[in-house]
Write an enzyme that holds these catalytic residues in place. Sequence first.
Site, PDB file in Angstrom:
ATOM      1  N   HIS A 195     -10.118   2.093  -0.222  1.00 33.20           N
ATOM      2  CA  HIS A 195      -8.669   1.855  -0.189  1.00 33.20           C
ATOM      3  C   HIS A 195      -8.226   1.304  -1.541  1.00 33.20           C
ATOM      4  O   HIS A 195      -8.557   0.178  -1.903  1.00 33.20           O
ATOM      5  CB  HIS A 195      -8.350   0.868   0.942  1.00 33.20           C
ATOM      6  CG  HIS A 195      -6.890   0.707   1.222  1.00 33.20           C
ATOM      7  ND1 HIS A 195      -5.888   1.223   0.428  1.00 33.20           N
ATOM      8  CD2 HIS A 195      -6.243   0.069   2.253  1.00 33.20           C
ATOM      9  CE1 HIS A 195      -4.709   0.920   0.931  1.00 33.20           C
ATOM     10  NE2 HIS A 195      -4.893   0.216   2.040  1.00 33.20           N
ATOM     11  N   PHE A 215       1.407  -3.335   3.918  1.00 33.58           N
ATOM     12  CA  PHE A 215       1.625  -4.646   4.523  1.00 33.58           C
ATOM     13  C   PHE A 215       3.123  -4.971   4.467  1.00 33.58           C
ATOM     14  O   PHE A 215       3.789  -4.688   3.478  1.00 33.58           O
ATOM     15  CB  PHE A 215       0.882  -5.733   3.745  1.00 33.58           C
ATOM     16  CG  PHE A 215      -0.591  -5.812   4.031  1.00 33.58           C
ATOM     17  CD1 PHE A 215      -1.046  -6.033   5.324  1.00 33.58           C
ATOM     18  CD2 PHE A 215      -1.515  -5.702   3.019  1.00 33.58           C
ATOM     19  CE1 PHE A 215      -2.407  -6.122   5.589  1.00 33.58           C
ATOM     20  CE2 PHE A 215      -2.880  -5.787   3.274  1.00 33.58           C
ATOM     21  CZ  PHE A 215      -3.321  -5.998   4.568  1.00 33.58           C
ATOM     22  N   LYS A 246      -9.689   8.127   2.205  1.00 33.65           N
ATOM     23  CA  LYS A 246     -10.228   6.782   1.942  1.00 33.65           C
ATOM     24  C   LYS A 246     -11.684   6.699   2.402  1.00 33.65           C
ATOM     25  O   LYS A 246     -12.412   5.798   1.977  1.00 33.65           O
ATOM     26  CB  LYS A 246      -9.398   5.723   2.674  1.00 33.65           C
ATOM     27  CG  LYS A 246      -8.005   5.479   2.074  1.00 33.65           C
ATOM     28  CD  LYS A 246      -7.304   4.321   2.747  1.00 33.65           C
ATOM     29  CE  LYS A 246      -5.937   4.036   2.144  1.00 33.65           C
ATOM     30  NZ  LYS A 246      -4.914   5.050   2.498  1.00 33.65           N
ATOM     31  N   CYS A 272       0.811  -1.222   0.000  1.00 29.71           N
ATOM     32  CA  CYS A 272       0.000   0.000   0.000  1.00 29.71           C
ATOM     33  C   CYS A 272       0.845   1.273   0.000  1.00 29.71           C
ATOM     34  O   CYS A 272       0.293   2.370  -0.092  1.00 29.71           O
ATOM     35  CB  CYS A 272      -0.953  -0.009   1.184  1.00 29.71           C
ATOM     36  SG  CYS A 272      -1.897  -1.532   1.310  1.00 29.71           S
ATOM     37  N   GLU A 317      -1.419   4.800  13.603  1.00 31.01           N
ATOM     38  CA  GLU A 317      -1.005   5.984  12.839  1.00 31.01           C
ATOM     39  C   GLU A 317      -1.237   7.247  13.666  1.00 31.01           C
ATOM     40  O   GLU A 317      -0.391   8.153  13.698  1.00 31.01           O
ATOM     41  CB  GLU A 317      -1.768   6.071  11.516  1.00 31.01           C
ATOM     42  CG  GLU A 317      -1.314   7.266  10.656  1.00 31.01           C
ATOM     43  CD  GLU A 317      -1.974   7.302   9.290  1.00 31.01           C
ATOM     44  OE1 GLU A 317      -2.903   6.517   9.046  1.00 31.01           O
ATOM     45  OE2 GLU A 317      -1.539   8.144   8.470  1.00 31.01           O
ATOM     46  N   HIS A 375      -2.848   7.691   6.117  1.00 29.88           N
ATOM     47  CA  HIS A 375      -3.084   6.410   5.443  1.00 29.88           C
ATOM     48  C   HIS A 375      -4.509   5.974   5.793  1.00 29.88           C
ATOM     49  O   HIS A 375      -5.231   5.511   4.929  1.00 29.88           O
ATOM     50  CB  HIS A 375      -2.041   5.381   5.874  1.00 29.88           C
ATOM     51  CG  HIS A 375      -2.125   4.098   5.111  1.00 29.88           C
ATOM     52  ND1 HIS A 375      -2.070   4.054   3.737  1.00 29.88           N
ATOM     53  CD2 HIS A 375      -2.282   2.807   5.512  1.00 29.88           C
ATOM     54  CE1 HIS A 375      -2.189   2.790   3.326  1.00 29.88           C
ATOM     55  NE2 HIS A 375      -2.325   2.016   4.385  1.00 29.88           N
TER      56      HIS A 375
END
Lengths: 435, 390
Positions: free
Chosen positions: A361, A421, A356, A183, A334, A323
Site C-alpha cells: 500500500h 482515511f 496492492k 489514500c 469495498e 482499493h
Amino acid sequence: MTRVVVTSVGVIGPTATTWPGFVEALREGRAGGGPVTLFDASAFPTRIAAEVQGFDPAAALGEALRRCEGLACDVAPEEDRKTALGVAAALQCADAAAESAWGGRRLGVHLGTGLSSVTQAEVEAELAPWLDGEGRFDAAGYGAAAAGLASSAPWRHLTDEANRLILAALGASGPTTSNFSACAASAQAIGRAFLDIRSGRVVRALAGGMDSMVHPFGMISFMRLGALSTRNEAPLGASRPFDRARDGFLLGEGAAVLLLEEATAAAARGAEILAEIVGFGTSIDAHLITAPHPEGRGARLAMERALRDAGLEAGAIDYINAHGTGTPLNDSTESLAIASLWRGRGLEPPQVSSTKSMTGHLIAAAGAIEAAACVAALREGFLPPSIHIEALDPACEVPVVEATRGVPADVRYAMSNSFGFGGQNASLIFKRWEG
Amino acid sequence: MDGREVVITGLGVISAAGVGWAEVAAAQAVAPRAVEGFDASGFPAWAQVAYQVPSLRPQPYMKRRKDLKVMSRDAQLALVAAGLAVEDAGLDPREPGAWPFAAEDVALYMGVGLEPGDVTELGPAAAAARGADGRIDLEALGSVGIDRIPPLSALVTLPNMALAHVSINLELMGRGEALSPWGTAGLDAVAAAAESVARGQCDVALAGAADGDVDLSGVSRALRLGITGEGGAVLGEGGAFFVLEARQHAEARGQRWLARLARHVAHAAPTRQLGVFDAGLVGSVAEAALAGLAPGSPVAVVGASSGHPGWAAQERAALEDVLERRGGGAVEQRGGRVGWAGAASGLLELADALASRRASGGRESLVGLAWAPTGQASALVLDRVGEGGR
C-alpha cells in the site's frame, strides 16, 4: 467534448523502477516486500515493508537541481524520500514523453502527497535535547534555539515542494496543486488534472503522487492504528487483499506520475497514446474518522459519480482495480459497495483485483500506481492478478482475479478505486485508446 | 467560470477579528496578542505574538463532543467556519438532516494546511527511547516507546481530517477534495468547488479553508521558512468558508446571495529559492483576473502579502501598476488583521473584505489573491457583490 489521454507514465515502485518494468512485474504477478532495510525495525511489531530497492534520493533531487540553474532545495534527501520519489517519477514520465523542451510551457502539475510525519533525525534534533528525565519538554529552551536548528523539518513538511522542484526542473509554469486526501490523494490529483484539461485550462499536465512512510515514526503511526500486517516471517505473502486470513496492509513506498494530454494536442505532436481517461468521481463517507461506512456508501457514490461523469452504464466496466488494502474492513466494505452497485442494476460485477497484493500500500501514491496498473491492463490486454489468496473471504462477494500471473483479457474500460482515511473516496475510469 | 452561474449564499469566518461575518466586519482594528497554548517566551519577541482566535468553541456544531479529543485546531476552526457558513445560507447545521436537499449532493472542497500538531506530542515516546547519547534507541522505541504514542495520533495529524470532521458533523456526502498547496489552498478549493457547481455536478457546495498553526512547531516552521521574522509577517490562524450555489438553485429556494464567483486564475513561477515573495507573479495573476471585468468598473484587489511589511510594499507597487493600466481600482491589504494563516491565507483576507462590504453595503467587485512560498499564486474574482438581495 474534449478528450483526455495518457501519453506517458513514470513509476518508481516496490516492484520496478521503470514503466516497462512495472508492466512486466504486473503481468508476471511479481511482488515487492521484505524486511525493513531503511532502519532497524527489529523491535517493532511490524518489521516488513515494500520498499523501493536501490533508490537514491540524493541522486533524484540532484537531477532536478542539475536541470535548473540556481534551483535550491533545503531538505536533506535521506530525510525526504517522499519528495525525491515524486520528483524522480515525474522526471522519468516527462523524459519518456520525448518532450525535451518543456520550458515556457503551461504544464499543470497535480500531485497527491502524504504525511511527512516526524523522522528519527527530527525527533533527535527538535525534541530530545529539550526533554528532561521525566519527558517534560522545555519549550522556552527550544524557542531560544529554534532559529538555529539544523533539521530540515520545515521544508520537508511543505506539501508542494515536489511540485516546485518539478516545475522548475522542466521550466514549466503550472497551474499546480497538491492534494492531501490521504489514500485517495493521488487519484484525486489525477482527477483534478483531467478536469483541468477537459475544461481547457491547460493542454497537458503531469499528475500522480508520491509517498514514503517507511521510517520509525511513520510506521508506528500505522501500527498504533492496527492497520499493518504482522506476517513478519513471510513478507512476500503479507499483502493478501480479499483473502480470508488477511491481517492488514503491507506498507509500501513509491511514486507514479502520468502525463495527461488533450487528445488532439497529443496526436498533433505524434505522441503514442497509452489510454484515455474518461471519468472521475469523488465522495465523502461522512461516517467515522476511524472506519469506512459499513455498507460502503461513500465508495459506491464515488463509483456512481465516475460512471455518470464518463456517461457509462455500469455494465461497460470490464475491470476494477480495487482499493483492496488487505485490512479486514476495507476489502469487505469495498466488495459490498461494488456488489450492491452492479447487482442493484441486475448485473454481475466485473473482474476485480488488488494490485496492492504486489506493490503493498503506497498510501498517498496508491491511486497513482493503480491508475498506472489500469493503463497497463488496457494497453497490454490482461487482468492484473490478486495474488496471495489462499481462501477467498466469503464476505467479499465479487469476482476476484485469483491468479498468480496476469490473465489475458479484452479490457476496454477499467475503473480504479482509491479510498482514504477520513472517508475520502475517488474513482477514475480509463478506456482503451481506440482513436 | 464556464457553465452555470455560481453565487455565494453563505459566509462563515473565524479569525482574530471575530467569530462570524458581522463580528469580523465590526472589528475596527485587530492587533496580534501574546501567543497562548504553549510557552513561547524563548522565541524572539516578534514570534511571541500572533493573530489567534481567543475562544474557539466547535462544540455547538459537533454531534459527538468526545470527538474533540481527536480534532486538531485546524479541524476545530474549519468546523466553526463551515457551520457559520451553513447557518448564514439559511440552513441549521445543528439539526439532523438539516439540508433541505439531498446531502449526497452537497460537495465539500477544502484547503488544508501543513500537518497539524507539534513534535512535543512525541515527548513521552522519545523520553522512553532516548539513549545516553541523546539519540533515539530504536529497540527501546519499538518495544516501549511505541505504547506511549496515542493510538489515533495519525488521524489527528492527517490534514484532511479537518474535512472529515466537517463532513461528519454537517452530514456531507457529496464530492470532496482536500487541496493543500500551502498559501493558495483556500482559494484553489473554492475554485474547484465552484467549477463543480458550474458544471452541474452539484447544486450546492461548501468550500473554504482553515489553518491553526500557532503551536510550537508551527511558530518554529514559519520562523525558519522566513515567513515570519523581525519586520516580517506575524503568524495567524482562522477559517473561512463559503456556501456556493447555482444561482438558479439559490433563487428557487428564496435565498439571497452575496456575490457571484466570476473567475479563477492560477499561475506558477516556481521559485528557485523558497520563501521569496514574488510580487511580479501576484501582479500577473491579478492582471489576468481583472481582464474578466468590465473596464473601469469599480474593483478592489485584496492582497496576498499577509501583513509582511516588506512584501506589502512590493505587492502594493505591483498591483497599483496593474490597476493604473486597467484604469482604476483600489488595493486592500488586510493581512494586518489576520496575519499569515497558511492554507487559509488569501481566503481569510477575501472573506474579511466581503464581510466589510456586506456590513457597509459596498458593491465593487473583489479580487482575492493568494500566494504560496513555493511560487504559486491564485486569484478569485467576486463580482455583482451585494446584488443578490438583502
